[in-house]
Design a protein around this motif. Structure first.
Motif, mmCIF file in Angstrom:
data_model
loop_
_atom_site.group_PDB
_atom_site.id
_atom_site.type_symbol
_atom_site.label_atom_id
_atom_site.label_comp_id
_atom_site.label_asym_id
_atom_site.label_seq_id
_atom_site.Cartn_x
_atom_site.Cartn_y
_atom_site.Cartn_z
ATOM 1 N N VAL A 1 0.821 -1.197 0.000
ATOM 2 C CA VAL A 1 0.000 0.000 0.000
ATOM 3 C C VAL A 1 0.860 1.254 0.000
ATOM 4 C CG1 VAL A 1 -1.462 1.368 1.492
ATOM 5 C CG2 VAL A 1 -2.056 -0.968 0.972
ATOM 6 N N PRO B 1 -7.166 0.564 8.715
ATOM 7 C CA PRO B 1 -7.710 -0.472 7.834
ATOM 8 C C PRO B 1 -8.619 -1.408 8.629
ATOM 9 C CG PRO B 1 -5.319 -0.269 7.588
ATOM 10 C CD PRO B 1 -5.706 0.503 8.808
ATOM 11 N N TRP C 1 0.699 -2.268 9.821
ATOM 12 C CA TRP C 1 -0.612 -2.805 10.171
ATOM 13 C C TRP C 1 -0.605 -4.316 9.959
ATOM 14 C CZ3 TRP C 1 -4.147 0.429 12.264
ATOM 15 C CH2 TRP C 1 -4.067 1.798 11.972
ATOM 16 N N LYS D 1 -6.258 -7.195 -0.942
ATOM 17 C CA LYS D 1 -6.554 -6.295 0.175
ATOM 18 C C LYS D 1 -5.610 -5.097 0.214
ATOM 19 C CE LYS D 1 -9.080 -6.968 3.222
ATOM 20 N NZ LYS D 1 -10.481 -6.545 3.461
ATOM 21 N N ILE E 1 -0.080 -4.569 6.132
ATOM 22 C CA ILE E 1 -0.094 -3.377 5.286
ATOM 23 C C ILE E 1 0.907 -2.391 5.873
ATOM 24 C CG2 ILE E 1 -1.434 -1.442 4.393
ATOM 25 C CD1 ILE E 1 -3.912 -3.133 4.512
#
Length: 352
Positions: free
Chosen positions: A18, A39, A75, A188, A345
């Motif tokens: 990301v 998220p 994350w 995702k 992430i």
């Protein structure tokens, strides 16, 4: 553990990230309105240092030497990816998992020793490995005696074609290969965690402890593991014979569930038993991503990725795999009834 494809060949002779781009803004600090939102279903793990590697009574050679690691914040999924979550991915993308596709003879022979005979046609069907208890105690040097290559076993049918996910939407998805797990994470907007990220998150702020809850021994109240005589009888003192709901047991210090037991979890790293030796030459290793290739001297022709965290089949007589430093190695096309994953992430800007 030898992968599904490789396990067949044993049986035959025997019978986006990301935010890792450079910042586009000239501003050193962005206003709060540009903060990265939380998220859904994920927990922020602040960056820091920890001692990576084995601690306690059950340390194995590939968990050593212990070494210092520094990580940026990231994350990570609060729980392993569940059946319901994976079903949404499949519905949105039409993805077909490794276990749902029939392998070719060439795929099976790819990681086999030279001269291995091709498998018979009856093995070239969509299949996966399911657990099969033995009638009597057995030596632990041949795991194939408690695994069965079963046609029709996949993420929708964990024990085989006659089983289903009814009542198990909040259980971890299983029978997913490394490739399946990576595909979900990319969908995702993330990736699989590195070994270092996984272990750091699993420890929950408890550095140099044997277990994710500290140095106290495992118990049925702490996580989903095997009680009784493995692989003969599970007394189910934790109330589960196989997988359990992902929030059944208490979370660790970071609020993460099932970092011990329930299902093994894929990570991004290739497996080598000596992969820590290089990192240990540094005072601190920063954001390690593991070796550039795989090598397992026990199966030198089979490339392997790492899984972490143990499963409902782990106990102290066999593997003690629920420990945060415990490492398992599996070929990336493997799918098994006790293996799932969670996602990471990484971000440029941490939450406020």
């Amino acid at each position: 553990m030898r992968g599904v494809r490789s396990a067949v060949l044993m049986l035959v002779p025997m019978c986006f990230l990301v935010a890792q781009a450079e910042p586009k803004s000239c501003c050193g600090v962005l206003p709060s309105r540009f903060s990265v939102p939380v998220p859904p279903g994920m927990v922020w793990i602040p960056g820091g240092e920890f001692t990576m590697g084995g601690h306690g009574r059950f340390v194995r050679p590939d968990e050593l030497p212990r070494h210092r690691v520094r990580l940026d914040g990231f994350w990570i999924s609060r729980t392993p990816v569940t059946n319901d979550e994976f079903a949404r991915f499949v519905k949105a993308t039409g993805y077909v998992t490794t276990a749902e596709r029939a392998p070719t003879a060439e795929e099976l022979l790819k990681n086999a020793p030279p001269g291995t005979p091709p498998p018979p046609a009856e093995f070239l069907v969509a299949s996966s490995l399911v657990f099969k208890p033995t009638e009597d105690p057995v030596p632990f040097n041949n795991p194939l005696v408690w695994w069965e290559w079963k046609s029709g076993a996949d993420w929708r049918h964990p024990e085989g074609p006659d089983s289903s996910l009814e009542g198990r939407g909040d259980h971890p998805v299983v029978h997913v290969s490394w490739f399946d797990a990576q595909a979900y994470c990319q969908w995702k907007g993330g990736r699989l965690p590195t070994e270092a990220e996984w272990e750091y998150a699993a420890r929950g702020g408890l550095d140099e402890k044997e277990n994710v809850w500290g140095d106290e021994p495992v118990s049925p109240a702490r996580c989903n593991t095997w009680q009784g005589t493995f692989p003969v009888e599970n007394s189910e003192e934790d109330d589960f014979y196989s997988t359990s709901p992902v929030r059944k047991f208490e979370p660790n210090g970071y609020g993460l569930y099932d970092m011990a037991g329930n299902v093994w979890e894929w990570v991004g790293d290739w497996y080598r038993p000596d992969s820590y030796a290089y990192d240990a030459t540094n005072a601190v290793t920063v954001n390690p991503t593991g070796p550039s290739s795989s090598y397992d001297p026990q199966e030198p022709y089979t490339v392997k990725r790492v899984t972490r965290g143990g499963s409902f089949l782990c106990n102290d007589d066999y593997c003690s795999g629920y420990r945060p430093s415990a490492r398992m190695k599996t070929s990336p096309d493997t799918s098994l009834v006790h293996t799932g994953f969670r996602c990471v992430i990484p971000v440029l800007f941490p939450p406020e």
